[in-house]
Design a protein around this motif. Sequence first.
Motif, PDB file in Angstrom:
ATOM      1  N   SER A 212       0.837  -1.199   0.000  1.00 47.17           N
ATOM      2  CA  SER A 212       0.000   0.000   0.000  1.00 47.17           C
ATOM      3  C   SER A 212       0.870   1.246   0.000  1.00 47.17           C
ATOM      4  CB  SER A 212      -0.907   0.011   1.241  1.00 47.17           C
ATOM      5  OG  SER A 212      -0.104   0.041   2.430  1.00 47.17           O
ATOM      6  N   ARG A 213       0.242   2.370  -0.284  1.00 45.45           N
ATOM      7  CA  ARG A 213       0.908   3.660  -0.127  1.00 45.45           C
ATOM      8  C   ARG A 213      -0.161   4.737   0.056  1.00 45.45           C
ATOM      9  NH1 ARG A 213       2.407   3.596  -6.250  1.00 45.45           N
ATOM     10  NH2 ARG A 213       0.596   4.626  -7.171  1.00 45.45           N
ATOM     11  N   PRO A 214       0.140   5.774   0.821  1.00 47.87           N
ATOM     12  CA  PRO A 214      -0.796   6.893   0.946  1.00 47.87           C
ATOM     13  C   PRO A 214      -0.670   7.870  -0.220  1.00 47.87           C
ATOM     14  CG  PRO A 214       1.075   7.215   2.403  1.00 47.87           C
ATOM     15  CD  PRO A 214       1.260   5.871   1.765  1.00 47.87           C
ATOM     16  N   ASN A 215       0.535   7.931  -0.788  1.00 47.70           N
ATOM     17  CA  ASN A 215       0.799   8.842  -1.904  1.00 47.70           C
ATOM     18  C   ASN A 215       2.078   8.371  -2.600  1.00 47.70           C
ATOM     19  OD1 ASN A 215       3.135  10.144  -0.474  1.00 47.70           O
ATOM     20  ND2 ASN A 215       1.466  10.756   0.909  1.00 47.70           N
ATOM     21  N   LEU A 216       2.470   9.048  -3.655  1.00 49.04           N
ATOM     22  CA  LEU A 216       3.659   8.636  -4.404  1.00 49.04           C
ATOM     23  C   LEU A 216       4.967   9.066  -3.740  1.00 49.04           C
ATOM     24  CD1 LEU A 216       2.791   9.194  -8.184  1.00 49.04           C
ATOM     25  CD2 LEU A 216       3.435   7.046  -7.090  1.00 49.04           C
TER      26      LEU A 216
ATOM     27  N   ASP B 135       4.935  11.571   3.983  1.00 49.01           N
ATOM     28  CA  ASP B 135       4.014  11.621   5.108  1.00 49.01           C
ATOM     29  C   ASP B 135       2.894  10.629   4.833  1.00 49.01           C
ATOM     30  OD1 ASP B 135       2.254  12.860   3.248  1.00 49.01           O
ATOM     31  OD2 ASP B 135       3.037  14.822   3.774  1.00 49.01           O
ATOM     32  N   ASP B 136       1.885  10.602   5.698  1.00 48.69           N
ATOM     33  CA  ASP B 136       0.779   9.656   5.499  1.00 48.69           C
ATOM     34  C   ASP B 136      -0.448  10.331   4.912  1.00 48.69           C
ATOM     35  OD1 ASP B 136      -0.023  11.145   7.655  1.00 48.69           O
ATOM     36  OD2 ASP B 136      -0.532   9.449   8.942  1.00 48.69           O
ATOM     37  N   LYS B 137      -0.262  11.490   4.277  1.00 43.53           N
ATOM     38  CA  LYS B 137      -1.376  12.198   3.666  1.00 43.53           C
ATOM     39  C   LYS B 137      -1.893  11.414   2.463  1.00 43.53           C
ATOM     40  CE  LYS B 137      -2.774  16.648   1.699  1.00 43.53           C
ATOM     41  NZ  LYS B 137      -2.331  18.019   1.312  1.00 43.53           N
ATOM     42  N   ILE B 138      -3.183  11.174   2.452  1.00 37.24           N
ATOM     43  CA  ILE B 138      -3.822  10.428   1.361  1.00 37.24           C
ATOM     44  C   ILE B 138      -4.116  11.367   0.204  1.00 37.24           C
ATOM     45  CG2 ILE B 138      -5.850   9.089   0.688  1.00 37.24           C
ATOM     46  CD1 ILE B 138      -4.049   7.564   2.601  1.00 37.24           C
ATOM     47  N   ASP B 139      -3.700  10.950  -1.003  1.00 38.98           N
ATOM     48  CA  ASP B 139      -4.086  11.707  -2.186  1.00 38.98           C
ATOM     49  C   ASP B 139      -4.552  10.734  -3.272  1.00 38.98           C
ATOM     50  OD1 ASP B 139      -1.837  10.642  -3.470  1.00 38.98           O
ATOM     51  OD2 ASP B 139      -0.633  12.453  -3.229  1.00 38.98           O
ATOM     52  N   GLN B 140      -4.753  11.226  -4.488  1.00 34.85           N
ATOM     53  CA  GLN B 140      -5.342  10.415  -5.550  1.00 34.85           C
ATOM     54  C   GLN B 140      -4.449   9.254  -5.979  1.00 34.85           C
ATOM     55  OE1 GLN B 140      -8.571  11.422  -6.316  1.00 34.85           O
ATOM     56  NE2 GLN B 140      -8.688   9.356  -7.181  1.00 34.85           N
ATOM     57  N   ASP B 141      -3.185   9.257  -5.571  1.00 36.73           N
ATOM     58  CA  ASP B 141      -2.275   8.158  -5.894  1.00 36.73           C
ATOM     59  C   ASP B 141      -2.235   7.091  -4.797  1.00 36.73           C
ATOM     60  OD1 ASP B 141      -1.188   8.951  -8.465  1.00 36.73           O
ATOM     61  OD2 ASP B 141      -0.254  10.618  -7.392  1.00 36.73           O
ATOM     62  N   ALA B 142      -3.048   7.247  -3.771  1.00 34.77           N
ATOM     63  CA  ALA B 142      -3.113   6.234  -2.713  1.00 34.77           C
ATOM     64  C   ALA B 142      -3.661   4.928  -3.279  1.00 34.77           C
ATOM     65  CB  ALA B 142      -4.006   6.721  -1.570  1.00 34.77           C
ATOM     66  N   VAL B 143      -3.112   3.809  -2.818  1.00 33.36           N
ATOM     67  CA  VAL B 143      -3.574   2.508  -3.307  1.00 33.36           C
ATOM     68  C   VAL B 143      -3.328   1.443  -2.248  1.00 33.36           C
ATOM     69  CG1 VAL B 143      -1.384   2.017  -4.466  1.00 33.36           C
ATOM     70  CG2 VAL B 143      -3.469   0.881  -5.244  1.00 33.36           C
ATOM     71  N   LEU B 144      -4.205   0.485  -2.208  1.00 29.75           N
ATOM     72  CA  LEU B 144      -4.092  -0.672  -1.319  1.00 29.75           C
ATOM     73  C   LEU B 144      -4.190  -1.920  -2.184  1.00 29.75           C
ATOM     74  CD1 LEU B 144      -4.195  -2.089   1.500  1.00 29.75           C
ATOM     75  CD2 LEU B 144      -6.676  -1.701   1.472  1.00 29.75           C
TER      76      LEU B 144
END
Length: 391
Positions: A110-114, A118-127
């Motif tokens: 997973s990742r919160p962003n590219l 930090d752990d800020k979620i953006d449109q590149d977040a994926v699980l």
Amino acid sequence: MSDLKIPNLEDLLQLDEKIAFTKIKCLTAPGENYGSLMLSVDVTTESNHELKVVAKTLPPNPKMQEMFDSPVTFRNEIAFYKTIIPTLRSFQKKHGVKKVMNFAAKYYGSRPNLHHKDDKIDQDAVLLLENLKVSGFVNVERTEGFDLDTSKLILRDLAQLHGIGIALKLQEPKIFNQKVRPYLTPLTLPEEAHDDWKDKYLKIIHSIPRLEPYLERLKKVNFDMKGPPPPREPFASISHNDCWVNNAMVKFENGKAVESRLVDFQISAYASPAKDVLFFLFSSLRNDVLRKNCDGLIRYYHENLIGVLKELKCDTKPFCFEEFKKELDFEAKHTQFVDTVLMLIPIFAPKLKVKDWAEIEPTDIGNNEPTELHMEKLVVIVEEYAKRGWI
């Protein structure tokens, strides 16, 4: 939806070799899932090794992201697979449990962003998770619901989730508060969404002649959804908080359910196990199964919960059936009737006829006349709740 891509997929999967070919497509149809976009990802490496996973990403429409508070709920779901599940399994093993919990899909990354700064979620977040369909798991048609055997499998999974959570909280509170509790955040839907659904509810109950004897009670139902009541001890635990037909997948052999998996932990909360039990029973069972077996299934769940607590060396006296009944009564009267009857709106809504996922908005859900199945389910719920003095 065209041009589906997942940047830096190799880094996410942490493969030992390069990816030669990737096939990505939408996994669920519009109207089957609202809080995220589900993609099937088939990967072929340079040595022809194949890996089939599911990628969960944010819903494309910003309004749906706002409705589901995606910056928080997506972060929480990543933590559920990456942190909470390993913590619970480690706790079981520490207590000598040989058959540890197995009610969730395998986690691949997973990742919160590219940027990973930090752990800020953006449109590149994926699980990335195991593709349960490849393993033989399927969804049951949401408008039909589960039979008795399948219902027992899922209640057993819920008892595992709740029971291990309670035991960890009691025996290792520091670990629970560090690795579990921070990611159990209740979701409060926007006020306008509840107003919209309340209007739909009132319209529906007035359109069903069989509900006329209950109308005065139904009109007095409290729709104050500013937030759930504070969780009560000692029962408060990890609650799935959205356990309905589409969020449980089942493997069948010769027509009989043999395994189940819970999915979609994005709005998991710290709450009473009674919430999950009531919501599941009244939203997701076939009507005949619910009418004939409701009380027996509640007993079955409780027996499994006590079994988990005993296995983990907990004192079970505070969790006796009489105390659990108080939990059921409280949640039925204060939260679960509203939650369940509102959930009927998307359960029985026809598949949305949209060109693209990005077109779906909160107000699109349930903009249709109630079907016969919807009305029959609502009658069953009202009659069963009234019979128990819950409305």
